[in-house]
Scaffold this motif. Structure first.
Motif, PDB file in Angstrom:
ATOM      1  N   THR A   4       0.874  -1.427   0.284  1.00  0.00           N
ATOM      2  CA  THR A   4      -0.318   0.133  -0.360  1.00  0.00           C
ATOM      3  C   THR A   4       0.791   1.191  -0.346  1.00  0.00           C
ATOM      4  N   LEU A   5       0.242   2.155  -0.504  1.00  0.00           N
ATOM      5  CA  LEU A   5       1.057   3.180   0.036  1.00  0.00           C
ATOM      6  C   LEU A   5       1.725   4.211   1.576  1.00  0.00           C
ATOM      7  N   LYS A   6       0.956   3.815   2.134  1.00  0.00           N
ATOM      8  CA  LYS A   6       1.094   3.847   3.764  1.00  0.00           C
ATOM      9  C   LYS A   6       2.267   2.835   3.699  1.00  0.00           C
ATOM     10  N   GLY A   7       2.751   1.786   3.139  1.00  0.00           N
ATOM     11  CA  GLY A   7       3.327   0.983   3.690  1.00  0.00           C
ATOM     12  C   GLY A   7       4.580   1.256   2.682  1.00  0.00           C
ATOM     13  N   TRP A   8       4.538   2.229   1.738  1.00  0.00           N
ATOM     14  CA  TRP A   8       6.094   2.588   0.928  1.00  0.00           C
ATOM     15  C   TRP A   8       6.563   3.706   1.755  1.00  0.00           C
ATOM     16  N   LYS A   9       5.571   4.463   2.203  1.00  0.00           N
ATOM     17  CA  LYS A   9       6.049   5.758   3.052  1.00  0.00           C
ATOM     18  C   LYS A   9       6.533   5.313   4.213  1.00  0.00           C
ATOM     19  N   HIS A  10       6.596   4.121   5.465  1.00  0.00           N
ATOM     20  CA  HIS A  10       7.320   3.743   6.139  1.00  0.00           C
ATOM     21  C   HIS A  10       8.193   3.028   6.009  1.00  0.00           C
ATOM     22  N   ALA A  11       7.947   2.627   3.775  1.00  0.00           N
ATOM     23  CA  ALA A  11       9.607   1.823   3.812  1.00  0.00           C
ATOM     24  C   ALA A  11      11.060   2.852   3.526  1.00  0.00           C
ATOM     25  N   ILE A  65      10.403   5.822   5.454  1.00  0.00           N
ATOM     26  CA  ILE A  65      11.274   6.377   6.620  1.00  0.00           C
ATOM     27  C   ILE A  65      12.541   5.241   7.431  1.00  0.00           C
ATOM     28  N   ARG A  66      11.869   3.417   7.432  1.00  0.00           N
ATOM     29  CA  ARG A  66      12.716   3.081   7.389  1.00  0.00           C
ATOM     30  C   ARG A  66      14.583   3.126   6.697  1.00  0.00           C
ATOM     31  N   SER A  67      14.014   3.502   5.886  1.00  0.00           N
ATOM     32  CA  SER A  67      15.455   4.066   4.437  1.00  0.00           C
ATOM     33  C   SER A  67      16.257   5.747   4.988  1.00  0.00           C
ATOM     34  N   GLY A  68      15.844   6.094   6.640  1.00  0.00           N
ATOM     35  CA  GLY A  68      16.021   7.032   6.595  1.00  0.00           C
ATOM     36  C   GLY A  68      15.905   8.099   5.695  1.00  0.00           C
ATOM     37  N   TYR A  69      14.701   8.274   5.570  1.00  0.00           N
ATOM     38  CA  TYR A  69      14.881   9.805   4.490  1.00  0.00           C
ATOM     39  C   TYR A  69      13.719  10.419   5.398  1.00  0.00           C
ATOM     40  N   GLN A  70      13.719  11.742   4.706  1.00  0.00           N
ATOM     41  CA  GLN A  70      13.470  12.586   5.625  1.00  0.00           C
ATOM     42  C   GLN A  70      12.271  13.568   4.743  1.00  0.00           C
ATOM     43  N   GLU A  71      11.384  14.176   5.526  1.00  0.00           N
ATOM     44  CA  GLU A  71       9.843  15.207   4.274  1.00  0.00           C
ATOM     45  C   GLU A  71       9.690  14.627   3.556  1.00  0.00           C
ATOM     46  N   VAL A  72       9.329  13.165   3.977  1.00  0.00           N
ATOM     47  CA  VAL A  72       8.501  12.109   2.984  1.00  0.00           C
ATOM     48  C   VAL A  72       6.802  11.988   3.624  1.00  0.00           C
ATOM     49  N   SER A  73       6.873  12.296   2.063  1.00  0.00           N
ATOM     50  CA  SER A  73       5.108  12.818   1.287  1.00  0.00           C
ATOM     51  C   SER A  73       4.628  11.688   0.339  1.00  0.00           C
ATOM     52  N   ALA A  74       3.118  11.655   1.047  1.00  0.00           N
ATOM     53  CA  ALA A  74       2.732  10.298  -0.042  1.00  0.00           C
ATOM     54  C   ALA A  74       1.095  11.629  -0.956  1.00  0.00           C
ATOM     55  N   TYR A  75       0.835  11.566  -2.024  1.00  0.00           N
ATOM     56  CA  TYR A  75       0.122  11.874  -2.798  1.00  0.00           C
ATOM     57  C   TYR A  75      -0.806  10.719  -3.215  1.00  0.00           C
ATOM     58  N   TRP A  76      -1.583  11.576  -3.676  1.00  0.00           N
ATOM     59  CA  TRP A  76      -2.997  10.361  -4.295  1.00  0.00           C
ATOM     60  C   TRP A  76      -3.251  11.018  -5.800  1.00  0.00           C
ATOM     61  N   ASN A  77      -2.530   9.926  -7.621  1.00  0.00           N
ATOM     62  CA  ASN A  77      -2.758  10.250  -8.188  1.00  0.00           C
ATOM     63  C   ASN A  77      -4.644   9.939  -8.755  1.00  0.00           C
ATOM     64  N   ALA A  78      -5.099  10.733  -9.111  1.00  0.00           N
ATOM     65  CA  ALA A  78      -6.185  10.966  -9.307  1.00  0.00           C
ATOM     66  C   ALA A  78      -6.790  11.347 -10.638  1.00  0.00           C
ATOM     67  N   PRO A  79      -7.286  10.253 -11.896  1.00  0.00           N
ATOM     68  CA  PRO A  79      -8.148   8.931 -11.901  1.00  0.00           C
ATOM     69  C   PRO A  79      -7.060   7.841 -11.695  1.00  0.00           C
ATOM     70  N   SER A  80      -5.599   8.131 -11.860  1.00  0.00           N
ATOM     71  CA  SER A  80      -4.590   6.734 -11.885  1.00  0.00           C
ATOM     72  C   SER A  80      -3.341   7.519 -12.455  1.00  0.00           C
TER      73      SER A  80
END
Length: 659
Positions: free
Chosen positions: A570-577, A579-594
């Motif tokens: 999921t998108l949430k899972g990639w966001k956590h990935a 953060i676990r890799s030490g990245y900062q300013e992590v943000s998630a976006y929805w591409n609508a409709p695809s």
């Protein structure tokens, strides 16, 4: 028993007739094949070309390659980055098949890669020869080949055990192989050990004497004398034979390609041509709603009979379409329900409108819609039906409809059938490569220019400056992710995952030196200001995370998948990935409709922006019911788990910043 020579390291070819192969001028190699071989070489692992080194400029058959087993975990991603897509073929032992199409010269390249040397029509006679052959390989220009004696024996065993005969066309090859081999080579010792003392000498004497009519009997005798009995080979052959009944398939779901055009434009000719020339798993599906059938004489007498026939055909066609696609077949659809949207249709009353609605519900939209564009007078000259004026009116209606449908591409079908077929093949291959999960892209130099799903129709795609301009505009739209970064000016770009050909072309618009970031590459020591990943797995992500310069950014375009083999789902899972890799300013976006047809890029953290987007039903993929479910997920703070497609960005901290 003769003592085999040492099988430790590479063998230097001898300057005789047999060994001269290593001293000849480097061969001409087709560019996609050359890129694949270079990628194999860059891993630092052992590989060699088993046969056919003189047929590489434009290979007419399979390109047979032996690789070390350590290459297998990264082989799909490695070759995908070079434009190849794997076709799964159960029941073929260690054989892995990869395909690539070059729209420039209209040719296909097929790689047949093995990690084990096995013989027989069902690979039932397995051997342990692969490590020794790789250890004794010799260099010829950009190629690694078996040592001359090994190559001779592999050719002879291929003819005896795989083919069971030596056809007239293979006589010269057999003679040359027998001259290069001897009864004291290490493969000869293996043959004597497995099939009885003196078998190797018998093979050489038979071929050198030209007694080719005795080969079938000798081959059968060799099979019967295989050491340890024939029980295990028979079981292997039976298992592989049964698995082959499943047929070959593409990885993931197969794309659905449909063709629309008036009568006389060449729909059936094109579809049959694609079916005959594209060497991929294909299913042809006729979707005609009103075609003649054996029960028509009775159905016209039954009230609603014709409408029931139409619904039945749509139900059957829709189910077959989904089934073939799920089975990994490239579905070629002849006729689509979109015909009901043309002017003059749908005026048959409430019953016809209802059946049209049912048709659109049962039949899922094609991934790619090819609309053949032919002037009315040309269509009339081909079939002599209707009139040039009527056909021209239909042509304009189809052109207008194509501009309103997603995934549509206009093809100038007034050209010769071979030209139309070649152009359509490039567009279809482009679509096949984009739907790979994972899978290869198309030919890097020409595939993207052949046409892309969702591209605005131009009537003569791939020809003329207008088509090029439209294509460039479309490519720039694939770079909207740049607006998620603090600086639009990107110094250096890397890419990875299942990067589509059109996305690669778009990246080269902002950085001509953009390069692939693939896991397992021995020469991968470059770093980039931005790395873009498209549908990556965990290995792709880790390689990209290490390839970003300190202070640089990584963007990951992902689709939610509950069946992903590696990496977050999921998108949430990639966001956590991130953060676990030490990245900062992590943000998630929805591409609508695809991702492919992005109208809005919506921050997942902004509830107001999400609600506003959900209210625009015409702009998003959700209907009213799905929009309600999405609002519920938003209320429960689960929206980042429910997003079907989106982008995650993150910045790698500089050396001075705390991790």
């Amino acid at each position: 028993m003769p003592t085999p020579p040492k099988a430790g390291g590479p063998v230097r070819p001898e300057p005789d007739a047999a060994g001269a192969v290593g001293l000849q001028q480097a061969p001409v190699i087709e560019r996609n094949l050359r890129a694949a071989l270079h990628a194999l070489e860059a891993t630092g692992q052992s590989w060699l070309l088993l046969r056919g080194q003189d047929d590489l400029a434009r290979p007419t058959g399979d390109v047979d390659i032996l690789v070390a087993s350590d290459l297998l975990p990264i082989l799909d991603d490695l070759l995908q980055a070079e434009g190849f897509r794997r076709v799964l073929a159960p029941g073929h032992g260690s054989h892995w098949f990869y395909f690539c199409y070059s729209a420039t010269d209209g040719s296909w390249v097929k790689l047949d890669i093995v990690s084990e040397i096995a013989f027989g029509p069902y690979q039932q006679w397995r051997t342990s020869l692969a490590p020794q052959c790789l250890g004794r390989r010799v260099r010829r220009g950009p190629l690694w080949l078996p040592a001359p004696a090994d190559q001779g024996w592999l050719q002879l065993l291929h003819l005896f055990l795989d083919k069971g005969q030596i056809a007239p066309a293979r006589v010269d090859a057999a003679r040359k192989a027998a001259e290069a081999a001897s009864a004291y080579d290490f493969i000869a010792c293996f043959v004597d050990h497995r099939m009885g003392q003196g078998t190797a000498a018998e093979i050489l004497a038979l071929v050198r004497a030209g007694n080719f009519n005795q080969v079938p009997a000798t081959a059968a005798s060799m099979a019967s004398r295989w050491a340890g009995g024939r029980v295990a080979p028979r079981l292997t052959a039976a298992r592989h034979k049964g698995l082959r009944l499943c047929g070959a398939r593409l990885q993931g779901s197969g794309p659905v390609v449909a063709v629309m055009a008036p009568d006389g434009a060449g729909k059936t000719t094109l579809l049959r041509g694609l079916q005959a020339t594209v060497p991929l798993p294909i299913k042809y599906l006729y979707m005609g709603m009103w075609g003649a059938g054996p029960w028509d004489a009775w159905l016209v007498k039954v009230p609603g009979g014709r409408s029931a026939k139409k619904v039945y055909r749509m139900l059957r066609g829709g189910l077959l379409e989904r089934f073939y696609s799920l089975m990994g077949r490239l579905v070629l659809m002849d006729r689509v329900p979109y015909d009901a949207l043309l002017p003059g249709t749908g005026a048959g009353g409430i019953l016809e409108k209802m059946t049209n609605t049912v048709a659109f519900t049962l039949v899922q939209p094609p991934d790619l819609l090819l609309v053949l564009d032919v002037p009315g007078h040309v269509m009339f000259s081909r079939k002599g039906e209707h009139s040039p004026e009527i056909l021209e009116g239909w042509r304009q209606a189809y052109r207008k409809l194509a501009g309103q449908l997603p995934g549509s591409t206009l093809i100038d079908a007034a050209q010769g059938p071979e030209t139309v077929l070649r152009q359509a093949t490039g567009i279809v291959w482009n679509q096949v490569s984009q739907t790979a999960e994972p899978g290869p892209g198309v030919d890097r130099e020409s595939g993207a220019g052949a046409g892309s799903p969702g591209q605005e129709p131009s009537g003569t795609q791939g020809t003329g400056s207008g088509a090029i301009g439209a294509l460039t505009s479309h490519l720039w739209r694939r770079l909207d992710w740049r607006f998620l970064l603090p600086d639009l000016q990107v110094s250096s770009v890397g890419y990875g995952g299942t990067t589509s050909p059109e996305l690669k072309s778009a990246l080269h618009l902002i950085d001509p030196a953009a390069a692939a970031v693939a896991p397992g590459r021995a020469d991968q020591d470059s770093t980039y200001g931005v790395v873009l990943l498209s549908n990556p797995d965990l290995m792709d992500f880790k390689a990209a995370a290490d390839a970003v310069k300190p202070g640089g950014w990584m963007c990951v375009e992902v689709r939610r998948s509950l069946f992903r083999r590696s990496g977050p789902r999921t998108l949430k899972g990639w966001k956590h990935a991130f953060i676990r890799s030490g990245y900062q300013e992590v943000s998630a976006y929805w591409n609508a409709p695809s991702l492919d047809r992005t109208a809005r890029i919506v921050p997942v953290d902004s509830a107001a922006a999400i609600r506003n987007t959900l209210s625009l039903h015409k702009d998003v993929r959700f209907g009213a019911a799905k929009a309600l479910a999405a609002r519920l997920a938003l209320m429960l703070h689960l929206f980042d788990l429910a997003i079907p497609e989106g982008t995650v960005t993150g910045r790698r901290p500089s050396a001075e910043e705390p991790q």
